[in-house]
Design a protein around this motif. Sequence first.
Motif, PDB file in Angstrom:
ATOM      1  N   LYS A  23     -46.582 -31.683  16.521  1.00  0.00           N
ATOM      2  CA  LYS A  23     -45.424 -31.078  16.795  1.00  0.00           C
ATOM      3  C   LYS A  23     -44.923 -30.342  15.532  1.00  0.00           C
ATOM      4  CE  LYS A  23     -43.603 -34.584  18.306  1.00  0.00           C
ATOM      5  NZ  LYS A  23     -42.821 -35.674  18.833  1.00  0.00           N
ATOM      6  N   LYS A  24     -45.027 -30.720  14.357  1.00  0.00           N
ATOM      7  CA  LYS A  24     -44.370 -30.086  13.006  1.00  0.00           C
ATOM      8  C   LYS A  24     -44.953 -28.839  12.834  1.00  0.00           C
ATOM      9  CE  LYS A  24     -46.791 -32.916   9.688  1.00  0.00           C
ATOM     10  NZ  LYS A  24     -47.841 -32.220   9.782  1.00  0.00           N
ATOM     11  N   ASP A  25     -46.369 -28.806  13.204  1.00  0.00           N
ATOM     12  CA  ASP A  25     -47.098 -27.343  12.851  1.00  0.00           C
ATOM     13  C   ASP A  25     -46.683 -26.266  13.759  1.00  0.00           C
ATOM     14  OD1 ASP A  25     -47.899 -28.934  10.708  1.00  0.00           O
ATOM     15  OD2 ASP A  25     -49.896 -29.599  11.766  1.00  0.00           O
ATOM     16  N   PHE A  26     -46.117 -26.641  14.971  1.00  0.00           N
ATOM     17  CA  PHE A  26     -45.890 -25.718  15.837  1.00  0.00           C
ATOM     18  C   PHE A  26     -44.655 -24.746  15.559  1.00  0.00           C
ATOM     19  CE2 PHE A  26     -44.085 -23.886  19.752  1.00  0.00           C
ATOM     20  CZ  PHE A  26     -45.022 -23.469  20.446  1.00  0.00           C
ATOM     21  N   ASP A  27     -45.002 -23.331  16.007  1.00  0.00           N
ATOM     22  CA  ASP A  27     -43.969 -22.162  15.375  1.00  0.00           C
ATOM     23  C   ASP A  27     -44.303 -21.076  16.398  1.00  0.00           C
ATOM     24  OD1 ASP A  27     -41.970 -20.716  14.533  1.00  0.00           O
ATOM     25  OD2 ASP A  27     -43.040 -20.357  12.527  1.00  0.00           O
ATOM     26  N   CYS A  28     -43.287 -21.091  17.314  1.00  0.00           N
ATOM     27  CA  CYS A  28     -43.588 -20.014  18.426  1.00  0.00           C
ATOM     28  C   CYS A  28     -42.312 -18.628  17.856  1.00  0.00           C
ATOM     29  CB  CYS A  28     -42.982 -20.356  19.781  1.00  0.00           C
ATOM     30  SG  CYS A  28     -41.274 -20.912  20.105  1.00  0.00           S
ATOM     31  N   GLY A  29     -41.761 -19.045  16.993  1.00  0.00           N
ATOM     32  CA  GLY A  29     -40.602 -17.956  16.209  1.00  0.00           C
ATOM     33  C   GLY A  29     -39.501 -18.134  16.874  1.00  0.00           C
ATOM     34  N   ILE A  30     -39.032 -19.029  17.772  1.00  0.00           N
ATOM     35  CA  ILE A  30     -37.674 -19.341  18.173  1.00  0.00           C
ATOM     36  C   ILE A  30     -37.308 -20.600  17.814  1.00  0.00           C
ATOM     37  CG2 ILE A  30     -36.361 -19.362  20.249  1.00  0.00           C
ATOM     38  CD1 ILE A  30     -38.389 -17.231  21.598  1.00  0.00           C
ATOM     39  N   ASP A  31     -36.317 -20.817  17.034  1.00  0.00           N
ATOM     40  CA  ASP A  31     -36.137 -22.159  16.575  1.00  0.00           C
ATOM     41  C   ASP A  31     -35.551 -22.800  17.410  1.00  0.00           C
ATOM     42  OD1 ASP A  31     -36.424 -21.558  13.673  1.00  0.00           O
ATOM     43  OD2 ASP A  31     -34.502 -20.623  13.462  1.00  0.00           O
ATOM     44  N   GLU A  32     -35.007 -22.725  18.484  1.00  0.00           N
ATOM     45  CA  GLU A  32     -34.546 -23.562  19.599  1.00  0.00           C
ATOM     46  C   GLU A  32     -35.632 -24.034  20.360  1.00  0.00           C
ATOM     47  OE1 GLU A  32     -32.264 -23.419  23.755  1.00  0.00           O
ATOM     48  OE2 GLU A  32     -31.957 -21.640  22.618  1.00  0.00           O
ATOM     49  N   LEU A  33     -36.637 -23.364  20.553  1.00  0.00           N
ATOM     50  CA  LEU A  33     -38.050 -24.040  21.297  1.00  0.00           C
ATOM     51  C   LEU A  33     -38.767 -24.911  20.198  1.00  0.00           C
ATOM     52  CD1 LEU A  33     -39.043 -20.792  23.081  1.00  0.00           C
ATOM     53  CD2 LEU A  33     -38.089 -22.848  23.952  1.00  0.00           C
ATOM     54  N   ASN A  34     -38.916 -24.488  18.834  1.00  0.00           N
ATOM     55  CA  ASN A  34     -39.599 -25.149  18.208  1.00  0.00           C
ATOM     56  C   ASN A  34     -38.787 -26.788  17.753  1.00  0.00           C
ATOM     57  OD1 ASN A  34     -41.460 -23.367  17.556  1.00  0.00           O
ATOM     58  ND2 ASN A  34     -40.015 -22.272  15.830  1.00  0.00           N
ATOM     59  N   VAL A  35     -37.480 -26.640  17.747  1.00  0.00           N
ATOM     60  CA  VAL A  35     -36.648 -27.847  17.395  1.00  0.00           C
ATOM     61  C   VAL A  35     -36.752 -28.740  18.673  1.00  0.00           C
ATOM     62  CG1 VAL A  35     -34.496 -28.849  17.010  1.00  0.00           C
ATOM     63  CG2 VAL A  35     -35.240 -26.907  15.673  1.00  0.00           C
ATOM     64  N   PHE A  36     -36.784 -28.169  19.639  1.00  0.00           N
ATOM     65  CA  PHE A  36     -36.923 -29.047  21.048  1.00  0.00           C
ATOM     66  C   PHE A  36     -38.180 -29.862  21.030  1.00  0.00           C
ATOM     67  CE2 PHE A  36     -38.683 -29.690  25.293  1.00  0.00           C
ATOM     68  CZ  PHE A  36     -37.762 -30.577  25.773  1.00  0.00           C
ATOM     69  N   LEU A  37     -39.323 -29.090  20.777  1.00  0.00           N
ATOM     70  CA  LEU A  37     -40.582 -29.646  20.814  1.00  0.00           C
ATOM     71  C   LEU A  37     -40.743 -30.629  19.790  1.00  0.00           C
ATOM     72  CD1 LEU A  37     -43.494 -30.106  21.857  1.00  0.00           C
ATOM     73  CD2 LEU A  37     -44.230 -28.198  20.109  1.00  0.00           C
ATOM     74  N   ARG A  38     -40.013 -30.663  18.655  1.00  0.00           N
ATOM     75  CA  ARG A  38     -40.175 -31.528  17.395  1.00  0.00           C
ATOM     76  C   ARG A  38     -39.357 -32.622  17.615  1.00  0.00           C
ATOM     77  NH1 ARG A  38     -39.700 -26.568  13.522  1.00  0.00           N
ATOM     78  NH2 ARG A  38     -42.002 -25.959  13.636  1.00  0.00           N
ATOM     79  N   GLU A  39     -38.055 -32.348  18.106  1.00  0.00           N
ATOM     80  CA  GLU A  39     -37.015 -33.516  17.964  1.00  0.00           C
ATOM     81  C   GLU A  39     -36.800 -34.086  19.360  1.00  0.00           C
ATOM     82  OE1 GLU A  39     -33.899 -31.853  15.515  1.00  0.00           O
ATOM     83  OE2 GLU A  39     -35.401 -31.241  13.944  1.00  0.00           O
ATOM     84  N   GLN A  40     -36.682 -33.538  20.456  1.00  0.00           N
ATOM     85  CA  GLN A  40     -36.182 -33.876  21.634  1.00  0.00           C
ATOM     86  C   GLN A  40     -37.364 -33.905  22.695  1.00  0.00           C
ATOM     87  OE1 GLN A  40     -33.459 -30.318  22.422  1.00  0.00           O
ATOM     88  NE2 GLN A  40     -32.151 -31.386  20.820  1.00  0.00           N
ATOM     89  N   ALA A  41     -38.455 -33.306  22.763  1.00  0.00           N
ATOM     90  CA  ALA A  41     -39.397 -33.526  23.741  1.00  0.00           C
ATOM     91  C   ALA A  41     -39.683 -35.112  24.131  1.00  0.00           C
ATOM     92  CB  ALA A  41     -40.356 -32.420  23.574  1.00  0.00           C
ATOM     93  N   GLY A  42     -40.003 -35.751  23.159  1.00  0.00           N
ATOM     94  CA  GLY A  42     -40.406 -36.883  23.328  1.00  0.00           C
ATOM     95  C   GLY A  42     -39.411 -37.908  23.868  1.00  0.00           C
ATOM     96  N   GLN A  43     -38.448 -37.658  23.491  1.00  0.00           N
ATOM     97  CA  GLN A  43     -37.017 -38.684  23.787  1.00  0.00           C
ATOM     98  C   GLN A  43     -37.021 -38.557  25.333  1.00  0.00           C
ATOM     99  OE1 GLN A  43     -35.382 -41.269  22.383  1.00  0.00           O
ATOM    100  NE2 GLN A  43     -37.067 -40.813  21.060  1.00  0.00           N
TER     101      GLN A  43
END
Length: 169
Positions: A23-43
């Motif tokens: 997850k940490k390597d993912f970057d779509c260019g939109i911080d909100e989408l990157n942060v969701f994947l890294r920090e919230q999707a699993g929860q």
Amino acid sequence: MKPSKHLAQLNKPVVLLDKTHHKKDFDCGIDELNVFLREQAGQKLKYHQSKTYILSADDEQTIIGYFTLANTRLDWHHSISTKYKTVNTAALIARLAVDKRYQGQKVGKYLLLTALKKLMAANEIIPIPIIVVDAKDGASEFYAQFGFQPLDYEGNRLFILMETLLKQR
């Protein structure tokens, strides 16, 4: 546009996000989408609030793109057919993103069509009359290509009726 050395394979199934995905390597260019994947999707998956599906590269760990499905409350709006006035819930494509390294390769289209297929299959078990998407800035035109219509005046919340999808099969 400069050709990418990273080529997406669009014949792979999407799978639920798990701890093996980078997850940490993912970057779509939109911080909100990157942060969701890294920090919230699993929860959100753990607590049955949403499910995030990913398309991975050949190594099965690099995330090419993802989408998140959930339920949402829906207030009837004049843009929806009056026969749906009593509908107050809908399926939600909450997020859809493609890593910058794979953009421009129709990954977004593949992910959206896969999400819609999953929702049509779910409709066989529990009715889903309306599908809503919260488009990030500039993405409304992308969803409109597939029949989504604006639900609000800002144009960032769009919808499509399940009956429309089923007629297009």
